[in-house]
Design a protein around this motif. Structure first.
Motif, mmCIF file in Angstrom:
data_model
loop_
_atom_site.group_PDB
_atom_site.id
_atom_site.type_symbol
_atom_site.label_atom_id
_atom_site.label_comp_id
_atom_site.label_asym_id
_atom_site.label_seq_id
_atom_site.Cartn_x
_atom_site.Cartn_y
_atom_site.Cartn_z
ATOM 1 N N LEU A 1 -14.025 20.181 -41.213
ATOM 2 C CA LEU A 1 -12.923 19.255 -40.947
ATOM 3 C C LEU A 1 -11.950 19.836 -39.926
ATOM 4 O O LEU A 1 -11.466 19.114 -39.044
ATOM 5 N N ALA A 2 -11.644 21.120 -40.040
ATOM 6 C CA ALA A 2 -10.744 21.758 -39.073
ATOM 7 C C ALA A 2 -11.344 21.678 -37.668
ATOM 8 O O ALA A 2 -10.638 21.355 -36.692
ATOM 9 N N PHE A 3 -12.639 21.926 -37.555
ATOM 10 C CA PHE A 3 -13.323 21.819 -36.262
ATOM 11 C C PHE A 3 -13.205 20.395 -35.710
ATOM 12 O O PHE A 3 -12.859 20.194 -34.540
ATOM 13 N N MET B 1 -20.371 7.737 -24.942
ATOM 14 C CA MET B 1 -21.118 7.571 -26.192
ATOM 15 C C MET B 1 -21.386 8.910 -26.871
ATOM 16 O O MET B 1 -21.454 8.984 -28.094
ATOM 17 N N SER B 2 -21.501 9.967 -26.082
ATOM 18 C CA SER B 2 -21.777 11.282 -26.670
ATOM 19 C C SER B 2 -20.640 11.736 -27.587
ATOM 20 O O SER B 2 -20.874 12.481 -28.538
ATOM 21 N N PHE B 3 -19.413 11.254 -27.342
ATOM 22 C CA PHE B 3 -18.308 11.607 -28.234
ATOM 23 C C PHE B 3 -18.579 11.088 -29.644
ATOM 24 O O PHE B 3 -18.328 11.772 -30.633
ATOM 25 N N GLY B 4 -19.111 9.877 -29.730
ATOM 26 C CA GLY B 4 -19.444 9.334 -31.042
ATOM 27 C C GLY B 4 -20.663 10.009 -31.646
ATOM 28 O O GLY B 4 -20.692 10.325 -32.840
ATOM 29 N N LEU B 5 -21.669 10.254 -30.814
ATOM 30 C CA LEU B 5 -22.901 10.855 -31.321
ATOM 31 C C LEU B 5 -22.686 12.292 -31.774
ATOM 32 O O LEU B 5 -23.211 12.716 -32.809
ATOM 33 N N PHE B 6 -21.905 13.059 -31.011
ATOM 34 C CA PHE B 6 -21.624 14.437 -31.414
ATOM 35 C C PHE B 6 -20.535 14.500 -32.479
ATOM 36 O O PHE B 6 -20.548 15.378 -33.331
ATOM 37 N N GLY B 7 -19.588 13.562 -32.423
ATOM 38 C CA GLY B 7 -18.508 13.545 -33.410
ATOM 39 C C GLY B 7 -18.984 13.226 -34.808
ATOM 40 O O GLY B 7 -18.426 13.700 -35.796
ATOM 41 N N VAL B 8 -20.037 12.419 -34.915
ATOM 42 C CA VAL B 8 -20.526 12.028 -36.235
ATOM 43 C C VAL B 8 -21.232 13.190 -36.941
ATOM 44 O O VAL B 8 -21.279 13.225 -38.172
ATOM 45 N N ILE B 9 -21.735 14.150 -36.201
ATOM 46 C CA ILE B 9 -22.486 15.262 -36.819
ATOM 47 C C ILE B 9 -21.633 16.034 -37.827
ATOM 48 O O ILE B 9 -22.027 16.177 -38.987
ATOM 49 N N PRO B 10 -20.452 16.551 -37.426
ATOM 50 C CA PRO B 10 -19.668 17.275 -38.439
ATOM 51 C C PRO B 10 -19.246 16.381 -39.594
ATOM 52 O O PRO B 10 -19.159 16.837 -40.738
#
Length: 178
Positions: free
Chosen positions: A15-17, A142-151
């Motif tokens: 979450l901090a990341f 779109m990569s912000f959403g795709l990478f953001g969803v991982i954590p």
């Protein structure tokens, strides 16, 4: 360290990341005019090999810079919209303090974040062409959403595991003997 405390620690680190990334993404929306000037100077200076390899990138940065320079000098109120974009990122980051403090009770915030990340893809695919954004730039958005969803998915999985480990044990209901 017990398994629940280890899970809580992992949840908080992820979450901090995520919050740091949200804050950085938001804060960088404030100085867009300066950022585009610096990007243009870099691509025509020390990073010119990148511009040579990706000529469309330099053309796009020049177009964005010209638009931002015009807006800044003639219509500065338009940039107020990006200030609100930045503010929204910061407010959303604050919302993640709930799951940081009590992940099980506030898992809905993580679910909200997953939905928001998923919403980035159709937004970029629909609004990008309407606004004249090159498709390759929409892919970056779109990569912000795709990478953001991982954590967030990692956090959600850990929260569900923590919930299972800390749930009160159900007992059979007591019956009264008459």
């Amino acid at each position: 360290m017990t398994e629940p405390s280890a899970l809580l620690r992992r949840i908080r680190v992820w979450l901090a990341f995520f919050v740091v990334c949200l804050v950085l993404s938001g804060v960088t929306a404030f100085p867009l005019v300066t950022e585009m000037r610096l990007a243009h100077e870099a691509l025509t200076g020390w990073a010119s090999p990148v511009a040579d390899a990706l000529p469309g990138l330099l053309e796009w940065i020049e177009r964005v810079r010209a638009g931002l320079d015009t807006a800044d000098s003639r219509y500065p109120f338009l940039l107020y919209g990006t200030d609100w974009l930045a503010f929204a990122h910061l407010v959303i980051a604050v919302a993640f303090l709930g799951p940081y403090r009590d992940p099980v009770r506030n898992v809905w915030v993580v679910d909200f974040g997953v939905i928001a990340c998923a919403g980035i893809v159709p937004l970029a695919l629909i609004c990008g062409p309407i606004r004249g954004i090159p498709f390759w730039w929409s892919l970056i958005d779109m990569s912000f959403g795709l990478f953001g969803v991982i954590p967030l998915l990692v956090v959600r999985r850990h929260i569900k595991r923590l919930e299972a480990l800390t749930a009160p044990v159900a007992t059979a209901p007591r019956t009264l003997l008459v």
